[in-house]
Scaffold this active site. Structure first.
Site, PDB file in Angstrom:
ATOM      1  N   ARG A 127      -0.630   9.217  -0.614  1.00 33.56           N
ATOM      2  CA  ARG A 127      -1.788   9.777  -1.323  1.00 33.56           C
ATOM      3  C   ARG A 127      -1.648  11.255  -1.654  1.00 33.56           C
ATOM      4  NH1 ARG A 127      -6.422   6.604   2.151  1.00 33.56           N
ATOM      5  NH2 ARG A 127      -6.115   4.617   1.081  1.00 33.56           N
ATOM      6  N   GLU A 158      -7.260   1.982  -3.212  1.00 36.53           N
ATOM      7  CA  GLU A 158      -5.826   2.048  -3.432  1.00 36.53           C
ATOM      8  C   GLU A 158      -5.275   0.658  -3.736  1.00 36.53           C
ATOM      9  OE1 GLU A 158      -3.727   4.614  -0.748  1.00 36.53           O
ATOM     10  OE2 GLU A 158      -1.890   3.459  -0.965  1.00 36.53           O
ATOM     11  N   LEU A 214     -15.031   6.085  -4.605  1.00 38.02           N
ATOM     12  CA  LEU A 214     -13.673   5.601  -4.403  1.00 38.02           C
ATOM     13  C   LEU A 214     -13.343   4.338  -5.191  1.00 38.02           C
ATOM     14  CD1 LEU A 214     -11.152   6.202  -2.698  1.00 38.02           C
ATOM     15  CD2 LEU A 214     -11.978   4.486  -1.099  1.00 38.02           C
ATOM     16  N   HIS A 226      -7.944  11.577  -2.077  1.00 38.09           N
ATOM     17  CA  HIS A 226      -7.537  10.246  -2.526  1.00 38.09           C
ATOM     18  C   HIS A 226      -7.293  10.331  -4.027  1.00 38.09           C
ATOM     19  CE1 HIS A 226      -7.667   5.972  -3.419  1.00 38.09           C
ATOM     20  NE2 HIS A 226      -7.685   5.699  -2.124  1.00 38.09           N
ATOM     21  N   GLN A 259      -7.520  15.039   3.266  1.00 38.40           N
ATOM     22  CA  GLN A 259      -6.802  14.219   2.292  1.00 38.40           C
ATOM     23  C   GLN A 259      -7.627  13.999   1.019  1.00 38.40           C
ATOM     24  OE1 GLN A 259      -6.165   9.791   2.853  1.00 38.40           O
ATOM     25  NE2 GLN A 259      -4.058  10.509   2.874  1.00 38.40           N
ATOM     26  N   HIS A 303     -11.366  12.730   0.719  1.00 40.19           N
ATOM     27  CA  HIS A 303     -11.459  11.367   1.231  1.00 40.19           C
ATOM     28  C   HIS A 303     -11.408  11.272   2.743  1.00 40.19           C
ATOM     29  CE1 HIS A 303     -11.134   7.074   1.192  1.00 40.19           C
ATOM     30  NE2 HIS A 303      -9.927   7.077   1.710  1.00 40.19           N
ATOM     31  N   PHE A 321       0.844  -1.186   0.000  1.00 42.53           N
ATOM     32  CA  PHE A 321       0.000   0.000   0.000  1.00 42.53           C
ATOM     33  C   PHE A 321       0.879   1.235   0.000  1.00 42.53           C
ATOM     34  CE2 PHE A 321      -4.459   1.153   0.594  1.00 42.53           C
ATOM     35  CZ  PHE A 321      -5.062  -0.016   0.183  1.00 42.53           C
ATOM     36  N   ARG A 379      -2.555  11.012   5.968  1.00 38.90           N
ATOM     37  CA  ARG A 379      -2.702   9.642   6.461  1.00 38.90           C
ATOM     38  C   ARG A 379      -2.232   8.650   5.407  1.00 38.90           C
ATOM     39  NH1 ARG A 379      -6.370   5.746   5.598  1.00 38.90           N
ATOM     40  NH2 ARG A 379      -7.992   7.041   4.668  1.00 38.90           N
TER      41      ARG A 379
END
Lengths: 286, 313, 569
Positions: free
Chosen positions: C275, C244, C241, C231, C229, C341, C114, C383
């Site tokens: 991100r 990821e 969404l 995304h 944030q 996000h 990730f 994050r």
């Protein structure tokens, strides 16, 4: 036109009039039938509740019989048809299963190659034979008759395996009724379950279900119901006196098999089509 | 386009009615987008549930042209028929207001199947319990359920019998019964074999048809029936019916319709057997009864061979 | 008036984790504006981080360092250390509860790569990890039966604080339209984030910051609200969404010229950079005319992964494309754009969920917060993916334990029901008696557009000031908002009006924080101040409600092991 006829158990048992009317109707339409007398029961979705591979094997054997004849299969029972389509789907998407099943079939001298087409009489009439040609053959139009289609689950669900164009809003039976000169009746229950599969486990539920749909059809003015599945017929016709009791009114709705309805329009006598064998006989067909 | 939406506010209406909203569908709008635009630009009193708008929270299921689906994952243009779409609240649940229904009984039935893992308490693994990929796959599909109740809404069995556990609960039960980490497979399977359980499904296929995920309740119910039979939980009409059916085909390649109901009811189930008499007589009167002498198919021996080879137990 | 020892607002991962710690020992209730399984935690797709080392060696230290670096050094390192240390144990507990995890060939919990994590650390359940955890927690809640009271579809109206002690809450039954006061010794907010104020957002309709604004209006400061944030992979159009995991499994980002443009921005990590960096890179490509056909989106290309891998690992991603924009990622690249996000900011807390109201660590007695609505802060300015589910479960649990310990002590305080109900009723009657000259929908649309264009991926002074003025204008117009549904029963138009009020309030706080912070750090990227400024801005923002409006104060960042350094990927 020639097909390998799969009769299914009911057409040789409690609904023999389905078998005899199919034969008469086919003669009249010059459809030639080669009955698969050595094919076993499709399993009706019940064998697979004990053993899936067994169910697939029995059906693969039937498919192999038809392939050996070089003919496509004609089903006259909606349930048989749905079960076979499911078996075909499982076998075709899983090569290992196909091999396993063919190993089992081998000692009987059979092999399923995945080539045979599985068709229901309804689709054969509407698509292969064609409604225009049927219209030409009609000698005793069903004009004035209001007919409620009852599709039966297995012919429309799962939709991805259904042969009908739009299984949530099918029109095949309606189109056929119109071609025969009759008037199709639209009602909510026409795509729903008849209740037969669990009439033994929950009789009240099964008959309430049937009663609901038949009442709707009756309210919309239906003179009779036509179904491409003899199991639906078995819940809607022989149980109708008990259904009447549950819903508290007399329906007196004759439940015709598909080839019976076609046969009538072709001018075949009601008696020859076995209409007298139904629990609910109707004056309109005398 | 006309959105014909069922309205009902018990504070002022005596019964539900349809209200038509005329509306141009924006490009690639979902049904939920359209319902919101109606609420936000035409009629603020229109009431429906929604949250994630990405088909995972399970809030926005409604009946569209008679079949239940998630409004957020449906392209509006696909459900318009002849310039019109009919939207109603879900079935098998009481209406609270407009398209909002009461989930009370739905959740109660979920809770009835003991929807939590019962692991072996004697082993206290330091890390995770191991589970093979094959065992994971047995519960993967069932665990994708989002509790939207689309299946519950369109279930034909629930429609006539509120005592039925329903497709959602049974799919949830499968997720535990087939979990390699659960220790109550036998008792759980026993409980869902009783009245209102797996044998009260007609396998009409509506549930799987409406399911927006891979949970596909009918497939879960079918696999539970197999498990029940494999575990020997067969003292009920449903399981006896399966046994009798398969026995009959194994014997002659064709169903013996005379024997099947009797064996399904059970030879000692007097009232069950008595209930078969009226229909039996009725059919005999019309010579509609299956032939007394049951004739096997041609090549029945080949079919017997297949059954012997594949049928366990 | 109702009472519970502890009352939790929010039924996502944090709220339910907390409840499970308290039940059986004290009387606990969960209030939620939706049914618990509808909570937005369930929408998290890709995974939950923990250094289990199931597919390659990993360590807590590395997880900690990655998180600190990902936070652009604004994360509090004592909290991050504890957070990453608790992680493996939390995952094992979820597994023991029955959580359905994808597995390795050996049968261990599978882990995948990730963005921003130096090892495959994301434990996952296909691409519906949040759903798997949300449902297993709800199963455990059901198992507790009556030991946890649930108020589904009840809406938080206010937080009651008297003499710096939290006394309870006022709630509104959406179904009946009735108010209730709940007296409680401890109140935990687990009310989620505030991303709904943006036009392009991955957030649910429910994520309107109701909890943080209730706290703010009760005198609690809000921390680091300017950090929102984006995304990198929102589905073009609305920002739904795309996990990821799509990049974790090897997906490419492609611009209008057919280039894998991440080469220019993060040559080592490519698409798997954190991100904030990927979103900025996308936005830059789009702004400089290299979007697809020059438009405001780029492509996420998964085709090279092949049908089998997509079907096995990313089935939900594929389905989203098919359902929402009619494209199958097996055969087509997916058009995507950055989407609002995650809310890094929120109610300031310590490591155990105690709400902290100043720079000296002063607790607000009896009030706790956990999950996205809280700011501990483990995420700092940005994050990392898969750290949010972990945050919710770790801090939900720790907060539950702390609230349990606390609530065993004091007695329920006395309260005059009428007194706490009066302002709430006044607020509702103000809504119903508004002149109704302004469309709520227009105000909401204008707010969302304003946040997007003036406080989005890139920000600068002029736009921010303009945006702030716009919010003030909208707040004035809101007072004349129109409501058509006057009924008591399930009036969700009323709820939407209240939610919009909250969004307007926190948007103003976001702008204020963003205008003041003259640097670029993590998700806060100022084109007029493109560099991070540790000398002046290595500190958390605290926004207070005063009689003169919003006042900003600051508190230092806790730095233990890792000194700030340049962030390169």
């Amino acid at each position: 036109m020639r097909y390998a006829l799969f009769t299914g158990c009911v057409a040789k048992g409690a609904a023999r009039e389905l078998y005899s009317s199919t034969i008469k109707m086919a003669e009249s339409l010059d459809i030639s039938l080669d009955e698969m007398t050595s094919a076993a029961c499709c399993g009706a979705g019940v064998i697979s509740e004990e053993n899936e591979v067994l169910s697939d094997s029995v059906n693969a054997r039937t498919f192999a019989i038809a392939e050996d004849k070089g003919l496509d299969i004609m089903n006259i029972c909606g349930t048989c048809h749905g079960v076979m389509k499911k078996a075909e789907h499982s076998l075709k998407k899983d090569n290992n299963l196909m091999d396993e099943v063919n190993k089992v079939l081998k000692s009987g001298g059979y092999r399923y190659r995945g080539r045979v087409k599985i068709k229901h009489l309804l689709n054969i009439l509407v698509e292969d034979y064609g409604l225009d040609k049927i219209k030409e053959k009609v000698t005793k139009s069903l004009r004035g008759l209001k007919i409620a289609p009852f599709y039966g689950c297995y012919i429309i669900r799962p939709s991805e395996l259904s042969d009908l164009n739009d299984p949530d809003n099918p029109t095949a039976i309606e189109d056929l009724i119109t071609a025969l000169g009759g008037e199709p009746v639209d009602y909510e229950g026409k795509l729903k379950c008849c209740g037969f599969p669990y009439v033994m486990m929950n009789k009240e539920g099964a008959l309430t279900m049937a009663g609901k749909h038949l009442s709707q059809a009756k309210e919309k003015g239906a003179d009779c119901v036509v179904t491409p599945c003899p199991l639906c017929h078995l819940n809607l016709d022989p149980y109708q006196p008990e259904i009447d009791k549950i819903i508290g009114k007399r329906l007196k709705l004759p439940i015709l098999h598909l080839p019976q309805l076609v046969g009538l329009a072709l001018g075949i006598k009601p008696k020859v089509l076995g209409l007298k064998k139904h629990i609910i006989r109707a004056k309109i067909f005398r | 386009m006309i959105f014909s939406i069922q309205r009902f506010n018990p504070e002022k209406d005596t019964s539900p009615y349809f209200q038509d909203y005329e509306f141009e569908i924006p490009k690639s709008a979902t049904l939920l987008d359209c319902m919101n635009l109606i609420k936000w630009t035409q009629d603020g009193t229109l009431t429906h549930r929604m949250s994630c708008r990405s088909a995972i929270c399970g809030s926005c299921a409604v009946k569209v042209n008679g079949h239940t689906l998630l409004a957020c994952k449906t392209q509006a243009s696909k459900v318009i028929k002849d310039g019109k779409v009919k939207i109603e609240p879900m079935g098998n649940m009481e209406i609270i207001k407009d398209l909002v229904v009461d989930f009370g009984q739905f959740w109660e039935k979920i809770e009835r199947i003991k929807p939590w893992l019962v692991p072996d308490e004697s082993e206290k693994p330091e890390k995770e319990r191991y589970q093979s990929i094959d065992d994971f796959r047995k519960i993967d599909a069932g665990s994708t359920c989002i509790m939207c109740a689309s299946c519950y809404s369109d279930c034909c069995s629930l429609d006539v019998d509120k005592g039925f556990l329903g497709p959602t609960s049974l799919a949830k039960a499968q997720r535990f019964i087939h979990d390699s980490r659960d220790r109550e497979r036998l008792s759980r399977t026993g409980e869902i074999s009783d009245k209102g359980g797996i044998w009260d499904c007609t396998h009409c296929g509506e549930c799987s048809e409406r399911c927006p995920t891979e949970a596909k309740p009918l497939e879960r119910i079918t696999s539970l029936r197999r498990t029940a039979i494999a575990l020997g939980i067969t003292n009920n009409i449903g399981a006896r019916h399966v046994k009798a059916f398969v026995d009959s085909i194994a014997h002659s390649g064709r169903l013996n319709e005379n024997i099947l109901p009797i064996r399904s009811m059970g030879l000692f189930n007097i009232s069950g057997l008595m209930s078969l008499i009226p229909i039996g007589i009725r059919m005999m009167m019309r010579r509609k009864n299956p032939p007394i002498i049951h004739k096997p198919i041609d090549e029945a021996e080949d079919v017997r061979r297949i059954f012997r080879k594949l049928r366990k137990g | 008036m109702l009472q519970h020892d502890v009352v939790i607002v929010g039924s996502g991962l944090a709220g339910m984790s907390a409840a499970l710690e308290i039940c059986g020992q004290l009387d606990v209730a969960i209030i939620s504006k939706v049914y618990p399984t509808r909570s937005h935690s369930g929408a998290a797709q890709g995974g939950i981080a923990a250094s289990l080392g199931n597919s390659e060696p990993d360590s807590q230290e590395e997880h900690m360092y990655d998180t600190v670096k990902g936070s652009d050094f604004l994360g509090d390192q004592d909290a991050i250390e504890m957070f990453t240390r608790d992680a493996p144990e939390i995952i094992y507990q979820l597994e023991h509860m029955g959580c359905v995890f994808s597995r390795t060939g050996e049968g261990k919990i599978a882990q995948r790569a990730f963005g921003g994590h130096s090892h495959p650390r994301a434990c996952y359940a296909a691409d519906r990890t949040g759903h798997a955890i949300l449902h297993v927690l709800y199963e455990q809640v059901m198992k507790q039966g009556k030991r946890i009271s649930i108020y589904p579809e009840w809406y938080l109206m206010s937080l009651i604080i008297r003499d710096n002690v939290c006394r309870g809450i006022v709630i509104y039954d959406i179904r009946s339209g009735n108010f209730e006061v709940i007296r409680a010794k401890g109140v935990i907010f687990a009310t989620g984030g505030y991303g709904r104020a943006y036009r392009i957002t991955s957030n649910a309709f429910a994520n309107t910051g109701d909890g943080i604004i209730a706290a703010f209006n009760a005198g609690v400061p809000l921390e680091d609200m300017e950090f929102v944030q984006f995304h990198p992979t929102g589905l073009f159009g609305q920002g739904i969404l795309v996990s990821e995991a799509a990049r974790g499994e090897g997906g490419y980002l492609i611009n209008g010229k057919g280039e894998r443009f991440m080469e220019k921005y993060a040559p080592a990590k490519m698409e798997l950079a954190p991100r904030d960096i990927v979103s900025r890179s996308e936005q830059r490509e789009i702004d400089e005319g290299r979007g697809i056909d020059g438009k405001d989106y780029i492509y996420l290309d998964l085709r090279h992964l092949g049908k089998e891998k997509i079907m096995e690992r990313l089935p939900q991603v594929r389905q989203l494309g098919i359902d929402f924009i009619g494209m199958d990622c097996i055969t087509d690249p997916l058009p995507i754009q950055p989407t609002a996000h995650y809310s890094m900011g929120g109610i300031p807390t310590d490591k155990d969920g105690h709400v902290i109201i100043d720079d000296k660590g002063t607790q607000l007695t009896g009030f706790f917060a956990a999950g996205e609505c809280a700011c501990v802060s483990v995420h700092g300015a940005n994050r990392l993916g898969t750290n949010s589910l972990l945050d919710a479960v770790v801090f939900g649990k720790r907060t539950g334990i702390a609230a349990l310990k606390f609530a065993k002590g004091p007695r329920l305080s006395d309260m005059k029901e009428d007194e706490v109900l009066a302002p709430v009723k006044e607020r509702i009657s103000a809504v119903f008696s508004s002149p109704g000259t302004e469309s709520i929908n227009d105000i909401r649309d204008e707010l969302k557009e304003n946040m997007m264009s003036n406080c989005g991926v890139f920000r600068e002074k002029e736009g921010l000031n303009k945006g702030l003025e716009k919010v003030k204008e909208l707040r004035e117009r809101y007072k004349n908002g129109k409501i058509t549904d006057k009924s008591k029963l399930f009036n969700n138009e009323l709820i939407e009006v209240l939610e919009l009020g909250h969004m307007l309030e926190f948007s103003e706080i976001i702008f204020k924080g963003a205008i003041a912070r003259e640097e670029s750090r993590g998700a806060h990227s100022r084109t007029d101040f493109p560099k991070r400024d540790d000398r002046n801005w290595l500190k958390h923002t605290l926004a207070y409600l005063t009689e003169d409006g919003i006042e900003l104060k600051y508190k230092p960042v806790t730095i233990t092991k890792y000194q700030p350094e340049e962030r390169k990927y």
